[in-house]
Design a protein around this motif. Structure first.
Motif, mmCIF file in Angstrom:
data_model
loop_
_atom_site.group_PDB
_atom_site.id
_atom_site.type_symbol
_atom_site.label_atom_id
_atom_site.label_comp_id
_atom_site.label_asym_id
_atom_site.label_seq_id
_atom_site.Cartn_x
_atom_site.Cartn_y
_atom_site.Cartn_z
ATOM 1 N N CYS A 67 6.646 6.344 9.772
ATOM 2 C CA CYS A 67 5.707 5.310 9.327
ATOM 3 C C CYS A 67 5.362 4.370 10.477
ATOM 4 O O CYS A 67 6.233 3.973 11.240
ATOM 5 C CB CYS A 67 6.330 4.515 8.194
ATOM 6 S SG CYS A 67 5.301 3.162 7.644
ATOM 7 N N VAL A 68 4.077 4.073 10.593
ATOM 8 C CA VAL A 68 3.644 3.170 11.649
ATOM 9 C C VAL A 68 3.181 1.843 11.080
ATOM 10 O O VAL A 68 2.526 1.070 11.759
ATOM 11 C CB VAL A 68 2.508 3.790 12.489
ATOM 12 C CG1 VAL A 68 2.983 5.042 13.164
ATOM 13 C CG2 VAL A 68 1.301 4.060 11.612
ATOM 14 N N ALA A 69 3.474 1.610 9.809
ATOM 15 C CA ALA A 69 3.115 0.359 9.152
ATOM 16 C C ALA A 69 1.618 0.108 9.196
ATOM 17 O O ALA A 69 1.160 -1.000 9.453
ATOM 18 C CB ALA A 69 3.878 -0.817 9.764
ATOM 19 N N CYS A 70 0.862 1.174 8.942
ATOM 20 C CA CYS A 70 -0.584 1.006 8.951
ATOM 21 C C CYS A 70 -1.072 0.395 7.650
ATOM 22 O O CYS A 70 -2.217 -0.029 7.544
ATOM 23 C CB CYS A 70 -1.278 2.348 9.177
ATOM 24 S SG CYS A 70 -1.101 3.473 7.801
ATOM 25 N N GLN A 71 -0.234 0.364 6.645
ATOM 26 C CA GLN A 71 -0.512 -0.328 5.382
ATOM 27 C C GLN A 71 -1.604 0.318 4.537
ATOM 28 O O GLN A 71 -2.099 -0.288 3.609
ATOM 29 C CB GLN A 71 -0.865 -1.794 5.631
ATOM 30 C CG GLN A 71 0.355 -2.584 6.074
ATOM 31 C CD GLN A 71 0.020 -4.005 6.365
ATOM 32 O OE1 GLN A 71 -0.956 -4.261 7.053
ATOM 33 N NE2 GLN A 71 0.819 -4.914 5.862
ATOM 34 N N CYS A 73 -1.144 2.875 2.575
ATOM 35 C CA CYS A 73 -0.559 3.148 1.267
ATOM 36 C C CYS A 73 -0.444 1.858 0.468
ATOM 37 O O CYS A 73 -0.663 1.841 -0.741
ATOM 38 C CB CYS A 73 0.798 3.819 1.421
ATOM 39 S SG CYS A 73 1.918 2.945 2.496
ATOM 40 N N ILE A 84 4.597 -4.216 2.541
ATOM 41 C CA ILE A 84 4.934 -3.898 3.937
ATOM 42 C C ILE A 84 4.787 -5.137 4.803
ATOM 43 O O ILE A 84 3.806 -5.873 4.681
ATOM 44 C CB ILE A 84 4.014 -2.779 4.478
ATOM 45 C CG1 ILE A 84 4.193 -1.515 3.665
ATOM 46 C CG2 ILE A 84 4.303 -2.518 5.945
ATOM 47 C CD1 ILE A 84 3.212 -0.432 4.002
ATOM 48 N N CYS A 118 -1.480 8.750 3.211
ATOM 49 C CA CYS A 118 -0.773 8.472 4.460
ATOM 50 C C CYS A 118 -1.229 9.440 5.541
ATOM 51 O O CYS A 118 -1.098 10.654 5.394
ATOM 52 C CB CYS A 118 0.735 8.600 4.277
ATOM 53 S SG CYS A 118 1.617 8.346 5.822
ATOM 54 N N PHE A 120 0.022 9.874 8.417
ATOM 55 C CA PHE A 120 1.080 10.271 9.339
ATOM 56 C C PHE A 120 2.153 11.115 8.660
ATOM 57 O O PHE A 120 3.215 11.318 9.224
ATOM 58 C CB PHE A 120 1.706 9.024 9.954
ATOM 59 C CG PHE A 120 0.706 8.212 10.709
ATOM 60 C CD1 PHE A 120 0.337 8.576 12.000
ATOM 61 C CD2 PHE A 120 0.111 7.110 10.128
ATOM 62 C CE1 PHE A 120 -0.599 7.840 12.686
ATOM 63 C CE2 PHE A 120 -0.822 6.382 10.818
ATOM 64 C CZ PHE A 120 -1.187 6.744 12.104
ATOM 65 N N ILE A 123 5.225 9.352 4.283
ATOM 66 C CA ILE A 123 5.753 9.043 2.959
ATOM 67 C C ILE A 123 5.504 10.260 2.068
ATOM 68 O O ILE A 123 4.418 10.823 2.075
ATOM 69 C CB ILE A 123 5.088 7.752 2.409
ATOM 70 C CG1 ILE A 123 5.778 7.284 1.142
ATOM 71 C CG2 ILE A 123 3.602 7.914 2.191
ATOM 72 C CD1 ILE A 123 5.396 5.861 0.765
HETATM 73 S S1 SF4 Z 1 0.268 4.998 5.035
HETATM 74 FE FE1 SF4 Z 1 2.005 6.090 5.870
HETATM 75 S S2 SF4 Z 1 2.187 5.288 7.951
HETATM 76 FE FE2 SF4 Z 1 0.850 3.890 6.856
HETATM 77 S S3 SF4 Z 1 2.250 2.306 6.125
HETATM 78 FE FE3 SF4 Z 1 2.085 3.825 4.504
HETATM 79 S S4 SF4 Z 1 3.785 5.218 4.873
HETATM 80 FE FE4 SF4 Z 1 3.529 4.043 6.691
#
Ligand code: SF4
Ligand code: SF4
Lengths: 298, 407
Positions: A67-71, A73, A84, A118, A120, A123
């Motif tokens: 996860c890159v915390a792109c938010q 999701c 997040i 997501c 990446f 999740i």
């Molecule tokens: S979409 Fe994927 S990468 Fe982005 S915050 Fe959610 S889990 Fe992390």
């Protein structure tokens, strides 16, 4: 003319059959599907999905986090049960990693939308059977460390899906690498051209002016992402236009890179312009690299 | 054994008749109450298990082997539960109603002969008494419905009264045939009449074997029809499915027991099951040969009346078989509507029971050599009457709905 009361006897025969068949092995599977839960184990199959969890690669839980915390999701989750907070390093610079990643599983409806959006593959859905907790509130709010599970575990519960995802990631990485290479070549060519131009220019003018066109690009961009970070989801809903680009086709590779660019440029706030081209090539692998770098620094 | 013990105690206490009487009553009543409470516990288990299997479930299987101790756990739960009495209810009658149900059901048991000499209250008008006391059940149920001061309870009570009063008539009429044929209201004599006397005491063990069965009233035309009518009416009388309208969960919560909880509810439950036992016991007595069954003379005894299997074993065996059928019916048939319930009682069961009485009277006067032909004719006649009645009732059912725009 059928016998009086034959309807009742027909019905009685049906129930008698149902009753009797439960005692024979032949009818067991169909007529008595009950599983004696604690003794006979769970009923988890390969197709069981309930709540999402975060994958990490390798051994280190936090460092291997995809996860890159792109938010994305967080914004997409229909009941808004994901929360997040991005991690910052000591300089106040955002690291591509969530500091807080909470999912309230008492709210989560298991819709799998977070998994779908997501970009990446960070999740995915879990199939854990025993989720019972003793506390209604605290225990049902899963935090980042509870949510983190290894890729091996994922391979165990959904092997085919995991392989597909890994293949997907590898393909992306290869594509990104190719792109990076191309871009590097381009950059090298540009640098060479620039150097040539600079040489020419240095004879006439000072250097700062030459670097300006490079700085132009990040200056324009930070506006949108910084807005995104600053505003809460409720506000974000009012401005769907601003959201749409990352939301609609997040799976496409180009958008991803753009996203990553946004993130990184938002994080760096246009300071490190020279690093820009390298960072835009960010994929999962790059994030890791960066995370490692960050670790080394701190 | 108990009988012998009781007789022995009576003998010892012969000097003071009053004391002997009280002790005698206690000696008869206590085992009865205990045995039937156990039967009740076992039946609840049987019912839950049987229904579960019918519905492709497993049923209780945690407490004890095969969940056999589940009734005990349930009992403990019921006793320790809070007893809630609605503030605006009539407290006295609210309290007395479940007791009345239990008492009247238990009292009915007193007239059933469970075995040779095992009738608690051997009186010669037992059948009449039985129905008289069974009628108290209706009163108690209505009392519960009214005293609760709850619309669902009241509706349940009303339904119960309507249903029980309606079905009591075919119930009694079908019993009347037996009384007519035997010529006695004494349950012991009725049982005795169902043994083919010549066969049962003969030297041939096979014939004796048959003699214990062949005389059952259920094998005569009037007895067969009577048994079916009695059984159906008994279902309604004891509020069993498919006639469980007074406690129809889907319509009126739990009917007259809506406002009952804890131990009072358990009493209702117990009373209802004991009532079912009593009515089934009467059915066995009247039609199924009472405590008679295929039996042998024990090899150590020379008495031709001695039985290897005691009579009460046969009685309880038959009772549980009938109980199982009750459960089976409950697992099969859906609940009737109120109008269906009423029209079934008044338009089908009642005429059939009346015709049955006449058929029995006719057969009573047929000469012995013509018995076989008369019986066959009576069977056919009764069947045709039943069929005709069902035909007549069908005509006022609405025609199947036609869907014009479906498809
Ligand atoms: S979409 Fe994927 S990468 Fe982005 S915050 Fe959610 S889990 Fe992390
Ligand atoms: S599965 Fe659906 S509800 Fe649950 S966290 Fe993901 S998006 Fe939200």
């Amino acid at each position: 003319m059928d016998l009086l009361g034959s309807g009742i006897f027909k019905g009685m025969a049906v129930t008698l059959k149902n009753f009797a068949m439960t005692y024979f092995d032949r009818g067991r599977k169909e007529r008595l599907p009950t599983v004696q839960y604690p003794e006979a184990g769970d009923t988890v199959t390969l197709f069981t999905r309930n709540f999402p969890f975060l994958i990490y690669d390798g051994e280190e839980e936090v460092d291997g986090m995809r996860c890159v915390a792109c938010q994305i999701c967080e914004r997409e989750c229909p009941p808004a049960c994901i929360y997040i907070v991005k991690e910052k390093d000591e300089n106040g610079k955002f690291v591509k990693r969530p500091k807080v990643f909470d999912i309230d599983v008492s709210v989560c409806m298991g819709c799998q939308i977070c998994v779908e959006v997501c970009p990446f593959d960070a999740i995915v859905m879990d199939s854990e059977f025993e989720y019972s907790k003793e506390d209604r509130f605290g225990d049902l709010l899963f935090n980042r460390d509870e949510l983190l599970k290894s890729n091996d575990y994922y391979h165990k519960i959904h092997p085919e899906e995991a392989q597909a995802r890994d293949a997907n990631l590898a393909a992306k990485k290869a594509a990104d690498e190719a792109k990076k290479k191309a871009r590097e070549e381009k950059a090298a060519a540009a640098a060479a051209a620039k150097a040539a131009a600079e040489k020419e220019a240095s004879e006439k003018k000072d250097s700062p002016e030459a670097s300006e066109p490079v700085a132009e690009e990040p200056k324009a961009e930070p506006a949108a992402p910084s807005e995104n970070h600053a505003k809460a989801e409720s506000e974000a809903k009012e401005k769907p236009a601003a959201e749409e680009t990352p939301v609609e086709e997040p799976a496409a590779a180009t958008d991803e890179t753009e996203d990553a660019k946004e993130e990184s440029s938002g994080g760096s706030e246009g300071k490190e312009t020279s690093e820009e081209p390298e960072e835009t090539a960010g994929s999962g692998e790059d994030d890791e690299k960066k995370a490692e770098e960050g670790e080394g620094v701190s | 054994m108990l009988v012998q013990f009781a007789n022995w105690v009576q003998g010892e206490l012969a000097c003071s008749p009053a004391l002997a009487k009280i002790v005698g009553i206690l000696l008869a009543a206590v085992p009865l109450a205990t045995v039937f409470a156990l039967c009740f516990a076992f039946t609840t288990w049987l019912e839950r298990k049987g229904l579960a299997r019918i519905q492709n479930r497993i049923g209780p299987n945690r407490v004890g082997p095969f969940g056999l101790f589940q009734p005990i756990a349930d009992g403990i739960k019921m006793i320790t539960k809070e007893d809630i009495v609605p503030r605006s209810s009539d407290h006295f009658f609210h309290l007395i109603a479940p007791l009345l149900v239990l008492v009247s059901s238990m009292a009915c048991l007193a007239f059933i002969p469970f075995g040779l000499g095992m009738t608690m209250s051997p009186i010669d008008t037992a059948v009449v008494f039985f129905f008289a006391i069974l009628g108290m059940n209706t009163l108690a149920v209505f009392l519960a419905g009214w005293a609760s001061r709850n619309k669902y309870s009241l509706l349940g009570g009303m339904r119960a009264v309507a249903q029980m009063v309606s079905y009591e008539i075919p119930l009694v009429l079908s019993a009347v045939t037996v009384v007519m044929m035997v010529g006695s209201l004494d349950t012991r004599e009725i049982v005795g009449a169902q043994v083919v006397e010549g066969w049962a005491t003969s030297e041939n063990s096979g014939l004796r074997f048959l003699g214990q069965i062949a005389g059952w009233h259920v094998f005569t035309p009037w007895g067969f029809a009577g048994f079916i009518i009695f059984f159906i009416a008994a279902l309604a009388e004891t509020n069993r499915s498919p006639f469980d309208l007074p406690e129809a969960e889907s319509e009126i919560i739990a009917g007259y027991v809506t406002e009952y909880s804890g131990f009072k509810f358990a009493l209702f439950f117990l009373g209802e099951y004991i009532g079912a036992f009593a009515v089934l016991g009467l059915a066995i007595t009247l039609f199924l040969g009472g405590w008679n069954g295929p039996n042998f003379q024990p090899w150590w005894s020379s008495d031709p009346h001695a039985l290897l299997i005691p009579g009460f074993v046969w009685f309880f065996f038959k009772m549980f078989v009938l109980m199982a059928v009750l459960i089976w019916i409950r697992g099969t048939l859906p609940r009737l509507r109120v109008d269906q319930l009423m029209s079934f009682a008044w338009k089908f069961l009642l005429p059939l029971a009346l015709v049955n009485v006449f058929v029995a009277g006719f057969l009573f006067h047929v000469a012995k050599e013509d018995r076989v032909w008369a019986s066959v004719a009576a069977f056919v006649f009764l069947y045709l009457v039943a069929k005709g009645l069902s035909r007549m009732n069908q005509s006022d059912a609405p025609a199947p709905r036609k869907y014009h725009f479906a498809e």
